[in-house]
Write an enzyme that holds these catalytic residues in place. Structure first.
Site, PDB file in Angstrom:
ATOM      1  N   HIS A   1       0.717  -1.067   0.112  1.00  0.00           N
ATOM      2  CA  HIS A   1       0.079  -0.159  -0.042  1.00  0.00           C
ATOM      3  C   HIS A   1       0.754   1.302  -0.118  1.00  0.00           C
ATOM      4  O   HIS A   1       0.594   2.132  -0.744  1.00  0.00           O
ATOM      5  CB  HIS A   1      -0.743   0.031   1.327  1.00  0.00           C
ATOM      6  CG  HIS A   1      -1.567  -1.144   1.494  1.00  0.00           C
ATOM      7  ND1 HIS A   1      -2.914  -1.501   0.976  1.00  0.00           N
ATOM      8  CD2 HIS A   1      -1.582  -2.199   2.375  1.00  0.00           C
ATOM      9  CE1 HIS A   1      -3.343  -2.566   1.408  1.00  0.00           C
ATOM     10  NE2 HIS A   1      -2.670  -2.951   2.318  1.00  0.00           N
TER      11      HIS A   1
HETATM   12  C1  BDR Z   1      -2.859   0.808   5.596  1.00  0.00           C
HETATM   13  O1  BDR Z   1      -2.820   0.158   6.917  1.00  0.00           O
HETATM   14  C2  BDR Z   1      -1.527  -0.219   7.436  1.00  0.00           C
HETATM   15  O2  BDR Z   1      -1.785  -1.528   7.979  1.00  0.00           O
HETATM   16  C3  BDR Z   1      -0.665  -0.140   6.337  1.00  0.00           C
HETATM   17  O3  BDR Z   1       0.712   0.128   6.735  1.00  0.00           O
HETATM   18  C4  BDR Z   1      -1.037   0.817   5.230  1.00  0.00           C
HETATM   19  O4  BDR Z   1      -0.955   2.128   5.426  1.00  0.00           O
HETATM   20  C5  BDR Z   1      -3.400  -0.048   4.754  1.00  0.00           C
HETATM   21  O5  BDR Z   1      -4.723  -0.055   4.985  1.00  0.00           O
END
Ligand code: BDR
Ligand code: CA
Length: 303
Positions: A233
């Site tokens: 992400h």
């Molecule tokens: C986001 O939430 C966190 O777990 C990850 O680092 C990312 O920023 C994804 O939903």
């Protein structure tokens, strides 16, 4: 000319990879790293940022700790995704450097200059507090990883970063500067699969570290979605900041649900322009996944 960037993060497996991408990219002038509660406690996310910098011999990069809890909500970490350390899986060296002796928002105020892009890949508490204290001067734009048009990962309605501090998110989306939202609709379209992981491993020490991060991170995604691979992400947000062509966006209105418990933190994206509400964000809708991973691979291999 390089882009001055502050990376606001909560490492976190994908945050760590976003940090590596920033360090390895000549387009980026990394002004510093600010940390926030999120995937783990602030203490752990700060330590993780320092340890990743240690791994790549960049302990010169300043790390400024920010908020240890959301504006109004209770703290809730994502140990179910990132483990007890927040970065479970690979071995990391102990950090020789400590954080800077300045809270994140003062640190940003001291470093920011014209054209700065804030890349925010954790809950948006630090950014909201910064905007409240210092306004938007010198912020070119904010690229954030968070939200989703049509899904959720923390709840059926909401993505983790926005869910964690919805009031902060609402302030950021309405700050008046350009905001780009890289949500799950985009990041879930680019999975770092076994084949990609092997290519990272083959590049050497830091590529192996990335592959090991993914080995851990993909367990949650295998269990939840049945996928062979993990979305990275936060690195997508950083990549989009330096190469906008990777993600297609639409200029739309986004509001954050802060009232209901059921839909807490939902990013209500007016994709089909059903309302008169003015657009306030460029919302990611699609990604060239192969181009993203080729970029990431090339940059990680250079570290
Ligand atoms: C986001 O939430 C966190 O777990 C990850 O680092 C990312 O920023 C994804 O939903
Ligand atoms: Ca994150």
């Amino acid at each position: 000319m390089s882009i001055p960037i502050v990376l606001d993060c909560d490492p976190g497996h994908d945050d760590a990879i976003a940090l590596l991408l920033a360090l390895a990219s000549p387009e980026v002038e990394l002004l510093g790293v600010t940390t926030v509660h999120g995937n783990q406690t602030l203490e752990k996310t700060t330590e993780n940022a320092l340890r990743v910098l240690e791994l790549v011999g960049r302990s010169d990069v300043p790390v400024a700790p920010g908020a240890d809890r959301p504006l109004l909500r209770d703290l809730r970490v994502a140990a179910h995704v990132h483990g007890e350390s927040g970065l479970d899986g690979p071995e990391l060296p102990a950090a020789t450097a400590g954080p800077v002796d300045e809270p994140a928002i003062d640190f940003i105020a001291g470093r920011i200059r014209a054209g700065t892009v804030l890349v925010a890949v954790g809950p948006l508490t630090n950014i909201a507090l910064y905007l409240e204290a210092h306004g938007t001067e010198n912020i070119e734009r904010i690229v954030l990883m968070g939200g989703a048009i049509a899904e959720g990962n923390m709840t059926p309605a909401a993505e983790f970063n926005i869910w964690a501090d919805p009031e902060a998110a609402q302030r950021v989306f309405h700050c008046g500067r350009p905001v780009t939202m890289i949500g799950l609709d985009v990041t879930h379209k680019a999975l770092l699969t076994h084949e990609w992981a092997e290519r990272f491993r083959a590049t050497g020490r830091i590529g192996t570290f990335v592959a090991e991060l993914v080995d851990f991170f993909k367990r949650y995604h295998a269990h939840t979605y049945g996928w062979d691979g993990a979305p990275i992400h936060d690195a997508v947000a950083l990549a989009h900041a330096i190469r906008p062509s990777l993600v297609r966006t639409e200029h739309r209105n986004v509001e954050i649900e802060v009232e209901s418990e059921l839909c807490r933190g939902r990013t209500v994206v007016d994709l089909w322009r059903r309302t008169e509400r003015p657009p306030n964000a460029d919302v990611g809708v699609d990604i060239d996944g192969d181009a993203f991973f080729e970029l990431l691979l090339e940059r990680v291999a250079s570290l």
